[in-house]
Enzyme design. Sequence first.
Site, short mmCIF file in Angstrom:
data_model
loop_
_atom_site.label_atom_id
_atom_site.label_comp_id
_atom_site.label_asym_id
_atom_site.label_seq_id
_atom_site.Cartn_x
_atom_site.Cartn_y
_atom_site.Cartn_z
N LYS A 58 0.83 -1.21 0.00
CA LYS A 58 0.00 0.00 0.00
C LYS A 58 0.86 1.26 0.00
O LYS A 58 0.54 2.24 -0.65
CB LYS A 58 -0.92 0.02 1.22
CG LYS A 58 -2.03 -1.03 1.13
CD LYS A 58 -2.91 -0.95 2.35
CE LYS A 58 -3.86 -2.14 2.42
NZ LYS A 58 -4.65 -2.11 3.67
N HIS A 107 1.16 -7.46 17.14
CA HIS A 107 0.11 -8.49 17.15
C HIS A 107 -0.50 -8.63 18.53
O HIS A 107 0.15 -8.42 19.55
CB HIS A 107 0.58 -9.85 16.65
CG HIS A 107 2.06 -10.08 16.70
ND1 HIS A 107 2.74 -10.25 17.87
CD2 HIS A 107 2.97 -10.15 15.71
CE1 HIS A 107 4.01 -10.43 17.60
NE2 HIS A 107 4.20 -10.37 16.30
C1 LIG Z 1 -3.95 -3.26 -1.50
C2 LIG Z 1 -4.21 -4.65 -0.94
C3 LIG Z 1 -2.92 -5.09 -0.26
C4 LIG Z 1 -5.37 -4.54 0.02
O1 LIG Z 1 -5.38 -5.58 0.91
P1 LIG Z 1 -6.71 -6.28 1.47
O2 LIG Z 1 -6.28 -7.14 2.59
O3 LIG Z 1 -7.45 -6.88 0.32
O4 LIG Z 1 -7.66 -5.11 2.01
P2 LIG Z 1 -7.52 -4.14 3.27
O5 LIG Z 1 -8.82 -4.13 3.98
O6 LIG Z 1 -6.29 -4.39 4.06
O7 LIG Z 1 -7.30 -2.75 2.57
C5 LIG Z 1 -8.29 -2.18 1.79
C6 LIG Z 1 -7.95 -0.72 1.58
O8 LIG Z 1 -6.66 -0.61 0.98
C7 LIG Z 1 -6.63 0.62 0.25
N1 LIG Z 1 -6.03 0.34 -1.05
C8 LIG Z 1 -6.55 -0.35 -2.08
N2 LIG Z 1 -5.70 -0.37 -3.11
C9 LIG Z 1 -4.61 0.32 -2.73
C10 LIG Z 1 -3.40 0.66 -3.38
N3 LIG Z 1 -3.12 0.30 -4.63
N4 LIG Z 1 -2.50 1.41 -2.69
C11 LIG Z 1 -2.75 1.80 -1.42
N5 LIG Z 1 -3.88 1.50 -0.77
C12 LIG Z 1 -4.80 0.77 -1.41
C13 LIG Z 1 -8.05 1.12 0.11
O9 LIG Z 1 -8.23 2.23 0.97
C14 LIG Z 1 -8.87 -0.07 0.59
O10 LIG Z 1 -10.04 0.28 1.27
P3 LIG Z 1 -11.36 0.65 0.43
O11 LIG Z 1 -11.56 -0.47 -0.56
O12 LIG Z 1 -12.43 0.72 1.46
O13 LIG Z 1 -11.06 1.94 -0.22
C15 LIG Z 1 -4.67 -5.63 -2.06
O14 LIG Z 1 -4.94 -4.94 -3.23
C16 LIG Z 1 -3.77 -6.71 -2.44
O15 LIG Z 1 -2.92 -6.61 -3.29
N6 LIG Z 1 -4.03 -7.84 -1.79
C17 LIG Z 1 -3.46 -9.08 -2.07
C18 LIG Z 1 -4.37 -10.05 -1.41
C19 LIG Z 1 -4.08 -11.44 -1.83
O16 LIG Z 1 -3.59 -11.72 -2.91
N7 LIG Z 1 -4.37 -12.37 -0.93
C20 LIG Z 1 -4.19 -13.75 -1.17
C21 LIG Z 1 -3.36 -14.40 -0.10
S1 LIG Z 1 -2.38 -15.71 -0.78
#
Ligand SMILES: CC(C)(COP(=O)(O)OP(=O)(O)OC[C@H]1O[C@@H](n2cnc3c(N)ncnc32)[C@H](O)[C@@H]1OP(=O)(O)O)[C@@H](O)C(=O)NCCC(=O)NCCS
Length: 120
Positions: A58, A107
């Site tokens: 992020k 944590h």
């Molecule tokens: C950005 C990322 C890390 C978000 O992670 P997440 O756990 O899905 O979601 P979270 O609740 O922690 O975070 C969500 C928030 O991140 C923020 N966010 C989204 N894309 C972002 C980006 N490119 N840069 C910064 N912040 C970002 C937004 O504010 C979002 O909230 P919103 O949708 O209400 O606006 C996600 O896009 C990602 O790449 N996740 C990978 C998940 C994955 O592959 N998991 C499988 C496990 S093997």
Amino acid sequence: MIIGVGVDIIEIKRIKRAIERNKRFLLKIYSEKELEELKKKNIESYAGYFSAKEAVSKALGTGILNFKWTDIEIVKENSAPKVVLNNNAKKIAEQKGIKRIHISISHSREYATAFAVAEG
Ligand SMILES: CC(C)(COP(=O)(O)OP(=O)(O)OC[C@H]1O[C@@H](n2cnc3c(N)ncnc32)[C@H](O)[C@@H]1OP(=O)(O)O)[C@@H](O)C(=O)NCCC(=O)NCCS
């Protein structure tokens, strides 16, 4: 100069389940060096490192999109975690003028959380 910040929180039991159910999960998410360190720790540290990688993604502004989980490495320096970027994650940081990423991990019994600051 601060170029990006990122925060993440994760349920520790989600990571526990992923490790138990999918043999490839550990190798997909963690580098050899990280696994070496995590062997000495408990499940909350595995979740903390996972959360740290998401927080860093992020701070880079991309999410885990154009690079692998192992492109963001968490290493220990006198017990404190430090971020090392490799391959595409490193390229993205360079393109954005990011010189260093600071990370803090915490944590509790149920959750792990991390906060990242990208400095230019
Ligand atoms: C950005 C990322 C890390 C978000 O992670 P997440 O756990 O899905 O979601 P979270 O609740 O922690 O975070 C969500 C928030 O991140 C923020 N966010 C989204 N894309 C972002 C980006 N490119 N840069 C910064 N912040 C970002 C937004 O504010 C979002 O909230 P919103 O949708 O209400 O606006 C996600 O896009 C990602 O790449 N996740 C990978 C998940 C994955 O592959 N998991 C499988 C496990 S093997």
